[in-house]
Design an enzyme around this catalytic site. Structure first.
Site, PDB file in Angstrom:
ATOM      1  N   GLY A  19       0.823  -1.204   0.000  1.00  0.00           N
ATOM      2  CA  GLY A  19       0.000   0.000   0.000  1.00  0.00           C
ATOM      3  C   GLY A  19       0.851   1.245   0.000  1.00  0.00           C
ATOM      4  O   GLY A  19       1.618   1.506  -0.930  1.00  0.00           O
ATOM      5  N   GLY A  20       0.735   2.037   1.069  1.00  0.00           N
ATOM      6  CA  GLY A  20       1.395   3.331   1.118  1.00  0.00           C
ATOM      7  C   GLY A  20       0.549   4.397   0.445  1.00  0.00           C
ATOM      8  O   GLY A  20      -0.408   4.090  -0.274  1.00  0.00           O
ATOM      9  N   TRP A  21       0.897   5.636   0.677  1.00  0.00           N
ATOM     10  CA  TRP A  21       0.084   6.750   0.183  1.00  0.00           C
ATOM     11  C   TRP A  21      -0.043   6.733  -1.330  1.00  0.00           C
ATOM     12  O   TRP A  21      -1.132   6.909  -1.881  1.00  0.00           O
ATOM     13  CB  TRP A  21       0.671   8.079   0.653  1.00  0.00           C
ATOM     14  CG  TRP A  21      -0.106   9.259   0.159  1.00  0.00           C
ATOM     15  CD1 TRP A  21       0.210  10.087  -0.877  1.00  0.00           C
ATOM     16  CD2 TRP A  21      -1.364   9.714   0.658  1.00  0.00           C
ATOM     17  NE1 TRP A  21      -0.762  11.047  -1.049  1.00  0.00           N
ATOM     18  CE2 TRP A  21      -1.743  10.842  -0.108  1.00  0.00           C
ATOM     19  CE3 TRP A  21      -2.209   9.299   1.695  1.00  0.00           C
ATOM     20  CZ2 TRP A  21      -2.924  11.544   0.114  1.00  0.00           C
ATOM     21  CZ3 TRP A  21      -3.387   9.997   1.918  1.00  0.00           C
ATOM     22  CH2 TRP A  21      -3.733  11.103   1.129  1.00  0.00           C
TER      23      TRP A  21
ATOM     24  N   GLU B 182      -4.092   3.564   2.653  1.00  0.00           N
ATOM     25  CA  GLU B 182      -4.269   4.955   3.102  1.00  0.00           C
ATOM     26  C   GLU B 182      -5.259   5.687   2.194  1.00  0.00           C
ATOM     27  O   GLU B 182      -4.859   6.290   1.221  1.00  0.00           O
ATOM     28  CB  GLU B 182      -2.909   5.661   3.108  1.00  0.00           C
ATOM     29  CG  GLU B 182      -1.882   4.999   4.012  1.00  0.00           C
ATOM     30  CD  GLU B 182      -0.550   5.743   4.034  1.00  0.00           C
ATOM     31  OE1 GLU B 182      -0.513   6.949   3.709  1.00  0.00           O
ATOM     32  OE2 GLU B 182       0.456   5.121   4.370  1.00  0.00           O
TER      33      GLU B 182
ATOM     34  N   MET C 192       0.321   6.035  12.878  1.00  0.00           N
ATOM     35  CA  MET C 192       1.083   7.048  12.148  1.00  0.00           C
ATOM     36  C   MET C 192       0.895   8.428  12.789  1.00  0.00           C
ATOM     37  O   MET C 192       0.260   9.320  12.249  1.00  0.00           O
ATOM     38  CB  MET C 192       0.678   7.038  10.676  1.00  0.00           C
ATOM     39  CG  MET C 192       1.037   5.741   9.980  1.00  0.00           C
ATOM     40  SD  MET C 192       0.740   5.735   8.182  1.00  0.00           S
ATOM     41  CE  MET C 192      -1.037   5.508   8.149  1.00  0.00           C
TER      42      MET C 192
ATOM     43  N   TYR D  19       2.246  11.218  13.012  1.00  0.00           N
ATOM     44  CA  TYR D  19       3.059  12.255  12.367  1.00  0.00           C
ATOM     45  C   TYR D  19       2.253  12.787  11.197  1.00  0.00           C
ATOM     46  O   TYR D  19       1.117  12.336  10.961  1.00  0.00           O
ATOM     47  CB  TYR D  19       4.427  11.711  11.935  1.00  0.00           C
ATOM     48  CG  TYR D  19       4.416  10.318  11.350  1.00  0.00           C
ATOM     49  CD1 TYR D  19       3.917  10.057  10.082  1.00  0.00           C
ATOM     50  CD2 TYR D  19       4.910   9.235  12.075  1.00  0.00           C
ATOM     51  CE1 TYR D  19       3.909   8.780   9.543  1.00  0.00           C
ATOM     52  CE2 TYR D  19       4.903   7.945  11.555  1.00  0.00           C
ATOM     53  CZ  TYR D  19       4.403   7.735  10.288  1.00  0.00           C
ATOM     54  OH  TYR D  19       4.394   6.459   9.762  1.00  0.00           O
ATOM     55  N   ASP D  20       2.799  13.760  10.493  1.00  0.00           N
ATOM     56  CA  ASP D  20       2.072  14.412   9.391  1.00  0.00           C
ATOM     57  C   ASP D  20       0.757  15.037   9.857  1.00  0.00           C
ATOM     58  O   ASP D  20      -0.200  15.139   9.092  1.00  0.00           O
ATOM     59  CB  ASP D  20       1.791  13.429   8.245  1.00  0.00           C
ATOM     60  CG  ASP D  20       3.057  12.991   7.528  1.00  0.00           C
ATOM     61  OD1 ASP D  20       4.102  13.639   7.741  1.00  0.00           O
ATOM     62  OD2 ASP D  20       3.002  12.011   6.772  1.00  0.00           O
TER      63      ASP D  20
END
Length: 383
Positions: A101-103, A146, A203, A205-206
């Site tokens: 996955g990942g953004w 995500e 997650m 962060y961000d």
């Protein structure tokens, strides 16, 4: 002496914090393509610091809805997968996992929603994931979609995790999921996630970034600052997830090994500082608004950037460039990851997670040793 101290603490009614024991570290399969001397490949990984290493990322095939390599040349031809799982020869207790996955891959189109929309599609994916893990010797899978957003996604995501758990049981594979700090209206049935995963990678962060171009602020604050009106911090995130059904010992608290940056538009530097868009790209990571820890510490050491600490340790420091247009970079340093690691113990969390290991000072160029952030976290959370 140590036994006497522990006995005294127990007699006095003070229970010392035990180490959390789990430290999940993401490894990026693209950092090997960086310019020298900051290329980072499997051979650069220190297997003594993390309990779980996660190879990032595999993709979801748009047509077959099966898992696939995102970089076949790196992952398969150059034997990235096999070198990675082979790290267990250096540390037999190490778990090597694969993330998918990942953004970027999650937001190409609706393929993740389609994959979880029917039991048949889910089974197709599960079968492909089992083959991938078995063929290359991985110990588990990290689900990094995500993000699921609709009610159908919520149901499908829960069904996917349940199917993976059932399929993984005979092989004793580890199953985890990466989830946002604050799910808000996103598609998460937290009790069902609790029932399926071995742990979640939170997650945290961000929380701020250059997508908020007019305000420079820390993207991973530990606690609410006095001037804030919104609850957008790590402490609130932990409370949210645990109060809504997730066991604290299944949570790995995410820490960033990078900072977000902005160009300041006034002389005000204390957050929230007026800004005019993302800061200049790092010389090696090359992405506007983001700097690796090693790029930050090199700039401080070699270019005279000023570092301003938060005396209350509510968030990490920020650095200011000495250029005509000042770049403002909020980041976590050794002191801040130490504070967050102790917070993990104080809240009884399962462990820590970092994004990602190629961003630390892995060459020891800034005078604090090799991998100073990873080392500081590991000494507290794992030891």
């Amino acid at each position: 002496m140590r036994l006497l101290l522990l006995a005294t603490l127990f007699v006095c009614g003070v229970v010392p914090f035990a180490s959390a024991g789990r430290f999940v570290c993401y490894f990026p399969n693209w950092a090997i393509q960086r310019q020298d001397p900051w290329q980072f490949g499997v051979d650069n990984i220190d297997t003594r610091l993390c309990t779980h290493l996660v190879y990032s990322f595999a993709d979801l095939d748009d047509s077959t809805l099966q898992i696939k390599s995102s970089k076949p040349v790196v992952d398969i031809v150059q034997k990235g997968y096999r070198k990675f799982t082979g790290l267990k020869s250096q540390n037999p207790s190490l778990k090597t996992m694969l993330a998918f996955g990942g953004w970027g891959d999650s937001n190409i189109n609706d393929k993740y929603s389609r994959m979880v929309s029917t039991s048949e599609n889910i089974q197709t994916f599960v079968d492909s994931a089992l083959r991938m893990l078995t063929d290359y010797g991985f110990d588990g899978l990290d689900v990094d979609w995500e993000f699921p957003r609709t009610e159908a996604d919520k149901i499908g995501f829960s069904n996917l995790l349940a199917a993976l758990k059932k399929a993984f049981a005979p092989y004793n594979y580890v199953l985890s999921a990466a989830v946002p700090a604050l799910p808000a209206d996103l598609g998460y049935d937290i009790p069902s996630i609790e029932a399926s995963v071995d742990f979640i990678n939170l997650m945290t962060y961000d929380m701020h970034g250059p997508w908020e171009p007019e305000t420079a602020d820390h993207h991973a604050p530990l606690r609410k600052r006095s001037w804030e009106t919104a609850d957008n911090n790590i402490e609130y995130s932990i409370d949210y997830w645990t109060e809504n059904g997730l066991s604290a010992n299944k949570i790995n608290l995410g820490m960033p090994l990078y900072g977000h940056s902005w160009k300041l538009s006034s002389d005000v530097t204390a957050p929230p500082a007026p800004a005019s868009g993302g800061g200049a790209p790092g010389p090696f990571t090359g992405e506007e608004g983001i700097l690796s820890y090693f790029e930050i510490c090199l700039a401080v050491q070699n270019e005279g950037w000023q570092v301003v600490q938060d005396p209350d340790q509510l968030n990490g420091p920020y650095a200011l460039s000495n250029t005509d247009v000042v770049n403002w970079i909020g980041f976590d340093d050794i002191a801040m990851v130490t504070t967050k690691s102790n917070f993990i113990l104080s809240r009884g969390l399962g462990g820590a997670m970092v994004w990602e290991i190629s961003l630390d000072d892995f060459r020891g160029s800034c005078g604090a040793g090799v991998n100073p952030l990873l080392t500081a976290i590991s000494r507290i959370v794992v030891a």
